[in-house]
Scaffold this active site. Sequence first.
Site, mmCIF file in Angstrom:
data_model
loop_
_atom_site.group_PDB
_atom_site.id
_atom_site.type_symbol
_atom_site.label_atom_id
_atom_site.label_comp_id
_atom_site.label_asym_id
_atom_site.label_seq_id
_atom_site.Cartn_x
_atom_site.Cartn_y
_atom_site.Cartn_z
ATOM 1 C CG ASP A 1 -2.168 0.890 0.972
ATOM 2 O OD1 ASP A 1 -2.106 1.784 0.096
ATOM 3 O OD2 ASP A 1 -3.193 0.701 1.660
HETATM 4 C C1 BGC Z 1 -5.143 3.153 0.068
HETATM 5 C C2 BGC Z 1 -5.188 2.161 -1.070
HETATM 6 C C3 BGC Z 1 -5.041 2.894 -2.383
HETATM 7 C C4 BGC Z 1 -3.736 3.673 -2.370
HETATM 8 C C5 BGC Z 1 -3.477 4.426 -3.654
HETATM 9 C C6 BGC Z 1 -3.946 4.061 -0.007
HETATM 10 O O1 BGC Z 1 -4.079 5.094 0.912
HETATM 11 O O2 BGC Z 1 -5.157 2.467 1.294
HETATM 12 O O3 BGC Z 1 -6.394 1.447 -1.039
HETATM 13 O O4 BGC Z 1 -5.098 1.999 -3.452
HETATM 14 O O5 BGC Z 1 -3.769 4.604 -1.295
HETATM 15 O O6 BGC Z 1 -4.345 5.488 -3.780
#
Ligand code: BGC
Length: 815
Positions: A314
């Site tokens: 993530d």
């Molecule tokens: C989220 C993810 C997301 C990523 C990219 C993170 O803060 O937890 O689900 O895909 O950001 O935007």
Amino acid sequence: MSSNAASSSASSSASSAVSSAVSSSSASSATSSVTSSSASSATSGAAAATANTAAAVPTPTGEYVTQPFPYPLNTSIDGYAAHISSNWVTAHQKARARLAGWTQQEKVNLTTGAGWQVGRCVGNINPIPSQNFPGLCLEDSPLGVRDTDFNSAFPAGINAAATFDKDLMYKRGYAMGQEHKGKGVNVALGPMTNMGRVAAGGRNWEGFGADPYLSGWASEQTIKGMQDAGVQACVKHFIGNEQEHYRTTESSDIDDRTMREIYSHPFLRAVAADVASVMCSYNQVNGSWACQNPQILNKILKTDFGFQGYVMSDWQATMSGVSSVNSGLDMTMPGDVVFNSLTSYFGQNLTAAVNNGSVEAARLDDMAERIMAAYYLVGQDAPGYPAVNFDAFRSMQSINNSHVNVQGDHYKLIEEMGAASIVLLKNDGSLPLNQPKSIALIGEDAGPSPLGPNGYGDRGGDSGTLAMGWGSGTANFPYLIDPLMAIATQARKDGTDLNWYLDDWNLDGVMSVAVGAEVAIVCINADSGEDYITVDGNQGDRNNLTAWLNGDAVVQAAASVNNNTVVVVHSVGPLIIEPWIENPNITAVLWAGIPGQESGNGLVDVLYGWYNPSGRLPYTIAKQRSDYPAEVLYESTDPHPQIVYAEGLNIDYRHFLSANITPRFEFGFGLSYTSFDYSNVEIWSNGNAKRWQDENDGIPVGGFLSDKLQAPQWTVQAQVQNVGPVNGCDIPQLYLEYPASAGEPPRVLRDFTKLNLDPGATSTIQFTLSNYDVSIWDVPSQSWVIPDGTFTVVVAKSSFDQGCSTTFCPSGNNC
Ligand code: BGC
């Protein structure tokens, strides 16, 4: 992750997590555990040792505490994992050939994100011109293409789950995959399949509800659809990412059996669907960061499940280089240690780690091959794969945005799913509407926001009708049909006198419009989202489980003067509706979730009976908040709070059943304008295979998906009859009741189906059960075991419905 100012809170909490991890990841404990990861002692016994919750979990320091487990290499090509799909085998062969001449640095580049806001997508792997590789575009979200225009805004995952309709789940995945591909996205960052452990969890709406099998079926169908359309799916967030508060610091402490039977099951189904990638989450799991936790990455995902794709972090969830890589992380996103730091745990550091022997060259090859194989798996090497034609970070009007319209006719599917996901909770006969003389439409949620459908960045505000939550799991609306627009169109056809009142804070006004109308329709909502945006004091997770915007008072005001009040709820999750649910003037309740751009049209389809409601609750609605088995941890003085999943297997309806608590509306519940009867439930063994235990001689790589475990062994059959007045769809649900000695909750969902029947018609339905489906995860032996004793299979209308049942004896013992 956000692309607006609201991201600052995320960065700061993430960076505090990073700083504690940085010091520990360079500590010798990290290195020594990597060294010992090839030791065979790190296998099943170790997993058993880490199994049980608080007592087994060391003091939370952010250090690397999980027992090591070796990374599996070359599993698809060298053929020792017999259960891996031929598509993966071919893809890995192509990837290996393609990577043959690549330098170490080129391979490293394939694993390292370009950095925050470097590139046009939310995550980017830079092109590698020396190898004629165009790079990779990674883009949110699980309900459509984020950060662009001329895209569709699909119903959220929670609505896909509420359809209990596998075909619609697949079609939604396919349509979203087409849109991502059309925009030039290689990797779509969805589906999200966390479990809804806590009712107020901010991102529950992105996922598929509070049962692992419902989530598992929905994940599998969504991924198949997305990947058939040519985009790589990325199932997330692995694992234990069940609340927003402390999501970047907390440790989700999950015992081994609960991990296997509840939280990892949807990811197993994702792997069964050949998912291209898995996103590891921000949090720690049993004391180790999810993105450097060898028990969940190397063991559960890559060994037990036999996952052949790549694990990406993530955004800013990578906490180390060597430890992460040796624990199973294959790609770091967005690439920099923290946003804009110009440093990376991968990149040059990964090259150095390979050169000094901290990371085996074979492991780097494995990382690159997994990433490249996923590219081949979905055919992105084929000529003509669209180039990226939007820009997630620059202005929508920048020259980087070609405004490619990818919507096709997806609005039809979106309307259908909107209707199919509405759950009819109460109906005293007032629905469907039949050319009513007059309608009073009440509530801010019935109409448009004065700011427009995209007035708040990443939908971080609640104004006008609610059709999406907030955060990275969003997309821009191309338009939003609210209830007022759709009902007005129908009123014109019917000659209905339609009046409305959208101010929730003037109850006298509400009553003055509601009084005298043939029907008052009151729309209320409740919102939540991701932690980097706080709305009305709600930092992602909801602070309470009541309606927003004075909703309960508005309902009660309307019902005080109109004895035919219909309530429509647009909510991200369960609400406590005790203040009014039993009010006799409230004649019907429609639970509409967050249905996306066609919200009002889908609602009209159900209100007027063009679509006979068939949606089912994907979670339980309690009578009081304290009836739920677990809570959000909102406050802690501990920088790394321990969140102990003490309820174990008893999440959602399982808890209500085992604790003998009567909910208001249980998981699986939903009414129709007709009614159905079940009869003649039978079960027989297919007789074509041995029971699993007979040959349970250790679980090989990918063994959780082996035929021995997953092939259908029993067939369950039942008759369903439409005993009501009109055509309609029903959702029979297959539940299993284990013998008491198995230690399972009283009932667990295994499958469901949807069928359409004319009045009086009967149809035969069938389900199958595998050895896996009737097993429990036996921690001491680290294997799936069918408990001795008599089981009951129940075909029922909900988790609490008595239904129609029969018994069987899957183990053949003690029955
Ligand atoms: C989220 C993810 C997301 C990523 C990219 C993170 O803060 O937890 O689900 O895909 O950001 O935007």
